[in-house]
Design a protein around this motif. Structure first.
Motif, PDB file in Angstrom:
ATOM      1  N   GLU A 401       5.352  -1.435 -10.129  1.00  0.00           N
ATOM      2  CA  GLU A 401       5.427  -2.882 -10.228  1.00  0.00           C
ATOM      3  C   GLU A 401       5.906  -3.483  -8.908  1.00  0.00           C
ATOM      4  O   GLU A 401       5.357  -4.489  -8.433  1.00  0.00           O
ATOM      5  CB  GLU A 401       6.392  -3.250 -11.353  1.00  0.00           C
ATOM      6  CG  GLU A 401       6.573  -4.745 -11.565  1.00  0.00           C
ATOM      7  CD  GLU A 401       7.609  -5.058 -12.638  1.00  0.00           C
ATOM      8  OE1 GLU A 401       7.931  -6.241 -12.797  1.00  0.00           O
ATOM      9  OE2 GLU A 401       8.101  -4.106 -13.293  1.00  0.00           O
ATOM     10  N   ILE A 402       6.923  -2.856  -8.300  1.00  0.00           N
ATOM     11  CA  ILE A 402       7.450  -3.344  -7.023  1.00  0.00           C
ATOM     12  C   ILE A 402       6.391  -3.253  -5.937  1.00  0.00           C
ATOM     13  O   ILE A 402       6.204  -4.173  -5.135  1.00  0.00           O
ATOM     14  CB  ILE A 402       8.697  -2.530  -6.618  1.00  0.00           C
ATOM     15  CG1 ILE A 402       9.826  -2.749  -7.640  1.00  0.00           C
ATOM     16  CG2 ILE A 402       9.162  -2.912  -5.224  1.00  0.00           C
ATOM     17  CD1 ILE A 402      11.018  -1.829  -7.435  1.00  0.00           C
ATOM     18  N   ALA A 403       5.670  -2.138  -5.907  1.00  0.00           N
ATOM     19  CA  ALA A 403       4.638  -1.942  -4.888  1.00  0.00           C
ATOM     20  C   ALA A 403       3.582  -3.039  -4.976  1.00  0.00           C
ATOM     21  O   ALA A 403       3.118  -3.566  -3.950  1.00  0.00           O
ATOM     22  CB  ALA A 403       3.992  -0.572  -5.056  1.00  0.00           C
ATOM     23  N   GLY A 404       3.195  -3.406  -6.196  1.00  0.00           N
ATOM     24  CA  GLY A 404       2.209  -4.464  -6.358  1.00  0.00           C
ATOM     25  C   GLY A 404       2.688  -5.791  -5.813  1.00  0.00           C
ATOM     26  O   GLY A 404       1.935  -6.518  -5.164  1.00  0.00           O
ATOM     27  N   LYS A 405       3.961  -6.106  -6.031  1.00  0.00           N
ATOM     28  CA  LYS A 405       4.507  -7.372  -5.545  1.00  0.00           C
ATOM     29  C   LYS A 405       4.614  -7.389  -4.023  1.00  0.00           C
ATOM     30  O   LYS A 405       4.465  -8.442  -3.397  1.00  0.00           O
ATOM     31  CB  LYS A 405       5.884  -7.604  -6.161  1.00  0.00           C
ATOM     32  CG  LYS A 405       5.865  -7.916  -7.643  1.00  0.00           C
ATOM     33  CD  LYS A 405       7.283  -8.185  -8.153  1.00  0.00           C
ATOM     34  CE  LYS A 405       7.300  -8.535  -9.631  1.00  0.00           C
ATOM     35  NZ  LYS A 405       8.677  -8.792 -10.124  1.00  0.00           N
ATOM     36  N   MET A 406       4.893  -6.241  -3.433  1.00  0.00           N
ATOM     37  CA  MET A 406       5.132  -6.171  -1.990  1.00  0.00           C
ATOM     38  C   MET A 406       3.871  -5.852  -1.189  1.00  0.00           C
ATOM     39  O   MET A 406       3.925  -5.758   0.043  1.00  0.00           O
ATOM     40  CB  MET A 406       6.195  -5.106  -1.684  1.00  0.00           C
ATOM     41  CG  MET A 406       7.518  -5.339  -2.384  1.00  0.00           C
ATOM     42  SD  MET A 406       8.310  -6.860  -1.848  1.00  0.00           S
ATOM     43  CE  MET A 406       9.592  -7.044  -3.105  1.00  0.00           C
ATOM     44  N   GLY A 407       2.760  -5.662  -1.881  1.00  0.00           N
ATOM     45  CA  GLY A 407       1.536  -5.318  -1.170  1.00  0.00           C
ATOM     46  C   GLY A 407       1.544  -3.895  -0.648  1.00  0.00           C
ATOM     47  O   GLY A 407       0.855  -3.580   0.332  1.00  0.00           O
ATOM     48  N   LEU A 408       2.292  -3.021  -1.300  1.00  0.00           N
ATOM     49  CA  LEU A 408       2.372  -1.619  -0.903  1.00  0.00           C
ATOM     50  C   LEU A 408       1.676  -0.757  -1.958  1.00  0.00           C
ATOM     51  O   LEU A 408       1.160  -1.266  -2.941  1.00  0.00           O
ATOM     52  CB  LEU A 408       3.833  -1.192  -0.740  1.00  0.00           C
ATOM     53  CG  LEU A 408       4.644  -1.987   0.294  1.00  0.00           C
ATOM     54  CD1 LEU A 408       6.126  -1.607   0.219  1.00  0.00           C
ATOM     55  CD2 LEU A 408       4.102  -1.741   1.697  1.00  0.00           C
ATOM     56  N   ALA A 409       1.669   0.550  -1.754  1.00  0.00           N
ATOM     57  CA  ALA A 409       1.022   1.458  -2.699  1.00  0.00           C
ATOM     58  C   ALA A 409       1.958   2.621  -3.023  1.00  0.00           C
ATOM     59  O   ALA A 409       2.653   3.117  -2.141  1.00  0.00           O
ATOM     60  CB  ALA A 409      -0.292   1.985  -2.119  1.00  0.00           C
ATOM     61  N   VAL A 410       1.956   3.028  -4.288  1.00  0.00           N
ATOM     62  CA  VAL A 410       2.721   4.201  -4.702  1.00  0.00           C
ATOM     63  C   VAL A 410       1.828   5.434  -4.592  1.00  0.00           C
ATOM     64  O   VAL A 410       0.688   5.435  -5.067  1.00  0.00           O
ATOM     65  CB  VAL A 410       3.233   4.050  -6.149  1.00  0.00           C
ATOM     66  CG1 VAL A 410       3.833   5.361  -6.655  1.00  0.00           C
ATOM     67  CG2 VAL A 410       4.280   2.944  -6.223  1.00  0.00           C
TER      68      VAL A 410
END
Length: 630
Positions: A401-410
């Motif tokens: 969820e955090i990655a989606g908000k920050m434009g990052l990828a898990v």
């Protein structure tokens, strides 16, 4: 984290304090229980106090470190069995004793000196390479430290360092000990040796199915499938954030113009420079040159040689005086300037050969410039993003969820603790491999874990365990290929050992070493001047320890090539240096350090006898009984 922030303060202090781990409470003479102190007091020594909260925090950090090293959680009973509470409290008592003594001696450190130490610490340097106050505060805050707490810890460390260095300095190693060390380290040996490899043996025949299955049944544990964990990893680096940074065309062009030398080869010119003592002389020379007198004649008339006026084949940037550089690079080939108001007086320059420069067009290098500017901008924004991620985690958000908000990828990995996939292949690209694997195999599914900081402040890595596949026994059919390979390895090792013993028996019966080696079809090799702890060209390191354990004339053997081969050797000569030989300075320095550590241990034992140390046993038992990591 506090220790990593204080890397620049390591040395004798840290080494000595770490050495205190071997001390026991018996050394300190701690009373079992004391009364008359506040409920938040855990221990006292002299006028110094160790509080329950600070010990509990340090104890939790220590347990986390050890559990990661063990790759599993530890219970309260295990922590006590390892002696962790005693070791940690002993360290804190040692520091407190030194703090108390430093205070009683009136040792102090000014705020200016503390500021200098902090500003000189590379851990707090920003992108510019110098101390960055904003970065310093962000870094402390992101790791749970206030500025006041860190500065106070740094002050205490500096004062303890003053005290210890005043006591440990000046120790000299006794000459007798130096001599013994020189003889031990300087001893040389010469050997003949041979290598026995699996290739020198006949390969064993494949076993029967029944024999192989029996081999498997006797060693099932060796073929167990290890525990695997599915791990989600979120990486925050400037490169990961770069694509979101906006860079204008004007910024790209400005960066290009500011670094033109990076994108091509500058124009070069052969320049001669004639400096005049007065404006009148310069003007007169310029008039003669304008009338047709060659520049070289003016130089000769002033009794100067070519080397007196040559600046060489230079670029514009090579000429320090801007006025001279501008004039020199405005002339045509073989041209001569008028009088220039140079930095060191009136100047006339003459230009020889010109080598044109080359320059990559902006359009060709613009993508690379833009990418570099984006990374630089992202580096400045990285700590802000770090804070945002930590805020999201504090609110209960998961990594995906955090990655989606920050434009990052898990990134998701199914891995063993060795970083291998279920098919046995090594996972090639694993962010912060050792730290993440160690931490992930010491935590539980869904647990929140501290982020890993990448070296040189290059970024951060968060991880979480999504699923655990316990270790299991493989069936014979599943493990058959591994079983057959292990069976062949074992049979080969047995054959090598038997061959070595056979050759040793021949030598013991009177066959010369070189003859026995030749009869065995092996290559005889020689090595001279072997010394303890030294590498020797062509000599396997596997042989060194065994060589110095074998008497002169004796025959020995050792494993080689990670146990796959065997070394057989004979010690021909052993030469010990004379008693007057000088010991290696590094070894003497290491020995001096050990003597200093011993002296400090004795000093601390004497110090505690004067200061006394007391402990609130009930408070300690409560902490170590309920706060262990599970």
């Amino acid at each position: 984290m506090l220790e990593s922030l204080r890397k620049s303060s390591t040395g004798i202090v840290a080494k000595i304090l770490m050495g205190l781990l071997i001390l026991s409470f018996a050394v300190w003479g701690i009373a079992d229980v004391f009364r008359g102190f506040g409920g938040q007091t855990l221990a006292t020594i002299g006028d110094s106090e160790i509080t329950v909260p600070e010990f509990r925090q340090a104890y939790q950090e220590r347990l986390q470190q050890i559990s990661q090293q063990l790759k599993r959680g530890i219970t309260p009973d295990q922590a006590r069995a390892f002696g962790i509470p005693d070791q940690l409290l002993n360290e804190q008592l040692a520091e407190a004793a030194l703090n108390d003594q430093a205070k009683s001696l009136g040792l102090a450190l000014s705020d200016e000196e503390i500021a200098r130490r902090v500003q000189a610490n590379p851990a707090f340097h920003g992108p510019s390479g110098s101390f960055d106050p904003g970065y310093f505060n962000q870094l402390l805050r992101s790791n749970g430290f206030t500025e006041a707490r860190f500065v106070e810890a740094e002050r205490g460390l500096a004062l303890r360092q003053q005290l210890i260095q005043s006591l440990g300095g000046g120790i000299e190693v006794p000459e007798v000990l130096k001599g013994a060390l020189a003889r031990y380290e300087g001893e040389e040996r010469s050997v003949n040796y041979a290598m026995l490899t699996p290739a020198s043996l006949t390969a064993p025949a494949d076993p029967s199915e029944e024999e192989l299955r029996k081999f498997f049944d006797e060693r099932k544990v060796a073929f167990r499938a290890p525990e695997f964990r599915k791990i989600g990893v979120l990486v925050l680096t400037p490169e990961a954030l770069a694509s979101a940074e906006s860079v204008s065309e004007a910024e790209v062009e400005a960066a290009y113009n500011a670094n033109l030398s990076t994108y091509g080869t500058p124009e070069k010119r052969v320049v001669q420079q004639l400096v005049f003592p007065s404006q009148d002389e310069a003007n007169a020379a310029a008039e003669r040159i304008a009338a047709g007198t060659p520049f070289a004649d003016i130089v000769a008339e002033r009794k100067l040689s070519a080397k007196d006026v040559d600046l060489g084949d230079v670029s514009r940037a090579d000429i320090v005086d801007k006025q001279v550089a501008d004039a020199a690079f405005s002339l045509a080939e073989n041209g001569t300037s008028g009088v220039i108001a140079g930095r060191f007086g009136p100047v006339i320059v003459h230009i020889g050969a010109i080598t044109p420069g080359s320059l990559q067009p902006l359009a060709d290098v613009a993508p690379a410039i833009r990418a570099a500017l984006q990374v630089n901008a992202a580096r400045r924004a990285m700590l802000t993003t770090y804070d945002s991620i930590e805020d999201e985690r504090a609110g209960g958000a998961q990594l995906a969820e955090i990655a989606g908000k920050m434009g990052l990828a898990v990134q998701n990995f199914d891995t063993s603790v060795q970083g291998q996939a279920p098919d046995g292949t090594a996972i090639a690209s694993f962010p912060a491999r050792s730290d993440v694997l160690r931490g992930a195999f010491a935590t539980e599914v869904g647990a929140e874990n501290d982020p890993v900081q990448l070296p040189q402040n290059a970024g951060y890595v968060w991880y979480q365990v999504d699923e655990i596949t316990p270790p299991r026994e493989r069936s014979f059919e599943e493990a058959r290929a591994q079983v057959l390979d292990r069976w062949k390895q074992d049979r080969t090792a047995q054959a090598l050992d038997a061959r070595v013993e056979e050759i040793k028996a021949q030598i013991a019966a009177g066959t010369p070493f070189d003859q026995a080696i030749s009869q065995a079809g092996l290559e005889l090799r020689a090595a001279n001047g072997l010394r303890r702890g030294r590498t020797a060209d062509g000599v396997p390191q596997d042989i060194m320890a065994a060589v110095f354990e074998t008497p002169e004339g004796g025959v020995g053997s050792s494993l080689a090539e990670a146990g796959e081969s065997r070394l057989l050797f004979q010690v021909l000569r052993a030469t010990v240096p004379a008693a007057t030989a000088a010991a290696d300075e590094k070894l003497v320095s290491d020995l001096r350090q050990n003597l200093q550590n011993d002296l400090m241990t004795e000093y601390l034992v004497e110090l505690q006898s004067r200061l006394g140390a007391r402990i609130n046993r009930a408070a300690l038992d409560q902490i170590v009984g309920t706060d262990a990591v599970n």
